[in-house]
Design an enzyme around this catalytic site. Structure first.
Site, PDB file in Angstrom:
ATOM      1  N   ARG A  91      24.817 -20.692  -4.097  1.00 52.55           N
ATOM      2  CA  ARG A  91      23.996 -19.865  -3.172  1.00 52.55           C
ATOM      3  C   ARG A  91      22.694 -20.577  -2.987  1.00 52.55           C
ATOM      4  O   ARG A  91      21.997 -20.272  -1.998  1.00 52.55           O
ATOM      5  CB  ARG A  91      23.800 -18.426  -3.729  1.00 52.55           C
TER       6      ARG A  91
ATOM      7  N   ARG B 205       5.482  -0.731   7.360  1.00 48.92           N
ATOM      8  CA  ARG B 205       6.485  -1.766   7.860  1.00 48.92           C
ATOM      9  C   ARG B 205       6.851  -1.618   9.267  1.00 48.92           C
ATOM     10  O   ARG B 205       7.569  -2.297   9.959  1.00 48.92           O
ATOM     11  CB  ARG B 205       7.913  -1.597   7.075  1.00 48.92           C
TER      12      ARG B 205
HETATM   13  C1  LIG Z   1       1.932  -7.100   6.380  1.00 49.06           C
HETATM   14  C2  LIG Z   1       2.198  -7.310   5.081  1.00 49.06           C
HETATM   15  C3  LIG Z   1       2.029  -8.703   4.615  1.00 49.06           C
HETATM   16  C4  LIG Z   1       2.334  -8.995   3.258  1.00 49.06           C
HETATM   17  N1  LIG Z   1       2.241 -10.042   2.494  1.00 49.06           N
HETATM   18  C5  LIG Z   1       2.291 -10.117   1.316  1.00 49.06           C
HETATM   19  C6  LIG Z   1       2.092 -11.677   0.765  1.00 49.06           C
HETATM   20  O1  LIG Z   1       1.804 -12.633   1.334  1.00 49.06           O
HETATM   21  N2  LIG Z   1       2.273 -11.993  -0.676  1.00 49.06           N
HETATM   22  C7  LIG Z   1       2.870 -10.894  -1.351  1.00 49.06           C
HETATM   23  O2  LIG Z   1       3.119 -11.023  -2.528  1.00 49.06           O
HETATM   24  N3  LIG Z   1       2.985  -9.679  -0.849  1.00 49.06           N
HETATM   25  C8  LIG Z   1       2.969  -9.460   0.144  1.00 49.06           C
HETATM   26  N4  LIG Z   1       3.007  -8.078   0.939  1.00 49.06           N
HETATM   27  C9  LIG Z   1       3.703  -7.121  -0.094  1.00 49.06           C
HETATM   28  C10 LIG Z   1       2.648  -6.311  -0.499  1.00 49.06           C
HETATM   29  O3  LIG Z   1       1.605  -6.642  -1.262  1.00 49.06           O
HETATM   30  C11 LIG Z   1       3.334  -4.951  -1.348  1.00 49.06           C
HETATM   31  O4  LIG Z   1       3.879  -5.788  -2.223  1.00 49.06           O
HETATM   32  C12 LIG Z   1       4.222  -4.247  -0.468  1.00 49.06           C
HETATM   33  O5  LIG Z   1       3.913  -3.893   0.430  1.00 49.06           O
HETATM   34  C13 LIG Z   1       4.446  -2.937  -1.182  1.00 49.06           C
HETATM   35  O6  LIG Z   1       3.364  -2.035  -1.242  1.00 49.06           O
HETATM   36  P1  LIG Z   1       3.066  -1.180  -2.110  1.00 49.06           P
HETATM   37  O7  LIG Z   1       2.666  -1.719  -3.377  1.00 49.06           O
HETATM   38  O8  LIG Z   1       1.811  -0.257  -1.677  1.00 49.06           O
HETATM   39  O9  LIG Z   1       4.290  -0.113  -2.156  1.00 49.06           O
HETATM   40  P2  LIG Z   1       5.077   0.393  -3.301  1.00 49.06           P
HETATM   41  O10 LIG Z   1       5.442  -0.694  -4.319  1.00 49.06           O
HETATM   42  O11 LIG Z   1       6.113   1.129  -2.403  1.00 49.06           O
HETATM   43  O12 LIG Z   1       4.275   1.675  -4.014  1.00 49.06           O
HETATM   44  C14 LIG Z   1       3.876   2.984  -3.301  1.00 49.06           C
HETATM   45  C15 LIG Z   1       2.402   3.179  -3.897  1.00 49.06           C
HETATM   46  O13 LIG Z   1       2.615   3.627  -5.180  1.00 49.06           O
HETATM   47  C16 LIG Z   1       1.530   3.214  -5.843  1.00 49.06           C
HETATM   48  N5  LIG Z   1       1.590   2.162  -6.844  1.00 49.06           N
HETATM   49  C17 LIG Z   1       3.187   1.615  -7.126  1.00 49.06           C
HETATM   50  N6  LIG Z   1       2.700   0.927  -8.120  1.00 49.06           N
HETATM   51  C18 LIG Z   1       1.664   0.860  -8.592  1.00 49.06           C
HETATM   52  C19 LIG Z   1       1.015   0.391  -9.741  1.00 49.06           C
HETATM   53  N7  LIG Z   1       1.591  -0.533 -10.670  1.00 49.06           N
HETATM   54  N8  LIG Z   1      -0.371   0.790  -9.865  1.00 49.06           N
HETATM   55  C20 LIG Z   1      -0.931   1.774  -9.064  1.00 49.06           C
HETATM   56  N9  LIG Z   1      -0.519   2.070  -8.074  1.00 49.06           N
HETATM   57  C21 LIG Z   1       0.962   1.770  -7.855  1.00 49.06           C
HETATM   58  C22 LIG Z   1       0.476   2.563  -4.688  1.00 49.06           C
HETATM   59  O14 LIG Z   1      -0.508   3.718  -4.126  1.00 49.06           O
HETATM   60  C23 LIG Z   1       1.341   2.222  -3.598  1.00 49.06           C
HETATM   61  O15 LIG Z   1       0.918   1.931  -2.524  1.00 49.06           O
HETATM   62  C24 LIG Z   1       2.725  -7.851   2.252  1.00 49.06           C
HETATM   63  C25 LIG Z   1       3.242  -6.610   2.804  1.00 49.06           C
HETATM   64  C26 LIG Z   1       2.594  -6.307   4.366  1.00 49.06           C
HETATM   65  C27 LIG Z   1       2.976  -4.943   4.593  1.00 49.06           C
END
Ligand SMILES: Cc1cc2nc3c(=O)[nH]c(=O)nc-3n(C[C@H](O)[C@H](O)[C@H](O)COP(=O)(O)OP(=O)(O)OC[C@H]3O[C@@H](n4cnc5c(N)ncnc54)[C@H](O)[C@@H]3O)c2cc1C
Length: 229
Positions: free
Chosen positions: A157, A184
């Site tokens: 893979r 998204r």
């Molecule tokens: C346009 C775009 C570009 C991106 N580019 C990159 C990149 O270059 N590199 C990269 O690594 N990632 C990238 N990401 C991914 C981004 O960093 C997040 O990992 C991903 O969007 C999940 O978002 P989230 O953590 O808000 O959501 P979820 O994991 O779905 O969590 C939902 C919400 O729960 C809360 N939450 C969850 N876990 C915790 C915690 N441990 N502590 C506190 N609060 C928490 C937060 O409020 C969070 O918003 C990108 C995302 C987007 C949309």
């Protein structure tokens, strides 16, 4: 290699109250269930009347009383490429089941002895030719490693391309789905991510317009998204 189209199928989990034999069972619309749960906070169950659920859901959303939305769950089955799926699995509050490149052996008859891939849209003719040549080379190496060498799929893979098609189930509560859509479906998301989100959104809007209509950007919606797939 097979070029397949991305897709999204949406499954809502409707709550069913299972009473004793004499009582029978009772099923709920999603917003009815959120109201039933949420009114416990205020002990205002007597205010539940036909049609009160939509107003209640709007009221708690306007007040950021979002925890009530966590009592309703939906699952999506996406077909997308591995690049998009890597982004999806970053959503930590969701649950996943994904086609495994360790256990699926694409050299087998059930896969017609070939890999399935998703072609990114918006490429020029030149870019398309380069893309096809690269993906065919990956497939050739993968099949040779398994058929002519002694490789297991989990080792072979490593030469599979990022555009390999994958099936992935995501189950999350409605509050998390709102968060996922907000990130998204935005114009800053990857075009192929927006594509599958644009496919799923109409089903969420149909079931819970009061929560999901806000992510429908009208004419902007399909900007950068290939509407022919
Ligand atoms: C346009 C775009 C570009 C991106 N580019 C990159 C990149 O270059 N590199 C990269 O690594 N990632 C990238 N990401 C991914 C981004 O960093 C997040 O990992 C991903 O969007 C999940 O978002 P989230 O953590 O808000 O959501 P979820 O994991 O779905 O969590 C939902 C919400 O729960 C809360 N939450 C969850 N876990 C915790 C915690 N441990 N502590 C506190 N609060 C928490 C937060 O409020 C969070 O918003 C990108 C995302 C987007 C949309």
């Amino acid at each position: 290699m097979k070029i397949v189209h991305p897709s999204a199928e949406v499954f809502f989990h409707y709550p069913v109250f299972v009473g004793s034999d004499n009582e029978g069972s009772e099923s709920f619309e999603l917003s009815e269930f959120i109201e039933k749960v949420g009114r416990t906070c205020y002990r205002s169950e007597e205010k539940i009347v036909p049609g009160s659920d939509k107003k209640f859901v709007k009221m708690i959303t306007d007040r950021n009383h979002g925890a009530m939305l966590e009592h309703v769950v939906a699952s999506c089955l996406f077909t997308c490429d591995r690049g998009v799926s890597h982004e999806l699995v970053r959503h930590r509050l969701a649950s996943f089941a994904q086609e495994s490149t360790r256990y699926c052996n694409y050299s087998k008859d059930k896969f017609d002895g070939e890999i399935s891939v998703i072609r990114p849209f918006g490429m020029s003719e030149f870019e398309c030719r380069q893309w096809e040549a690269a993906v065919e080379a990956c497939e050739k190496a993968y099949l040779a490693m398994i058929n002519e060498g002694k490789c297991s799929p989990q080792i072979a893979r490593s030469v599979l391309p990022t555009c390999l098609a994958t099936k992935i189930w995501i189950t999350a509560n409605i509050r998390e789905w709102m968060h996922i859509f907000s990130l998204r479906i935005s114009l800053s998301a990857h075009p192929q991510m927006r594509e599958i989100m644009c496919m799923a959104l109409p089903f969420f809007i149909r079931e819970m317009p009061e929560l999901f209509r806000q992510y429908d950007a009208g004419d902007m919606m399909h900007e950068g998204v290939n509407e022919t797939t």
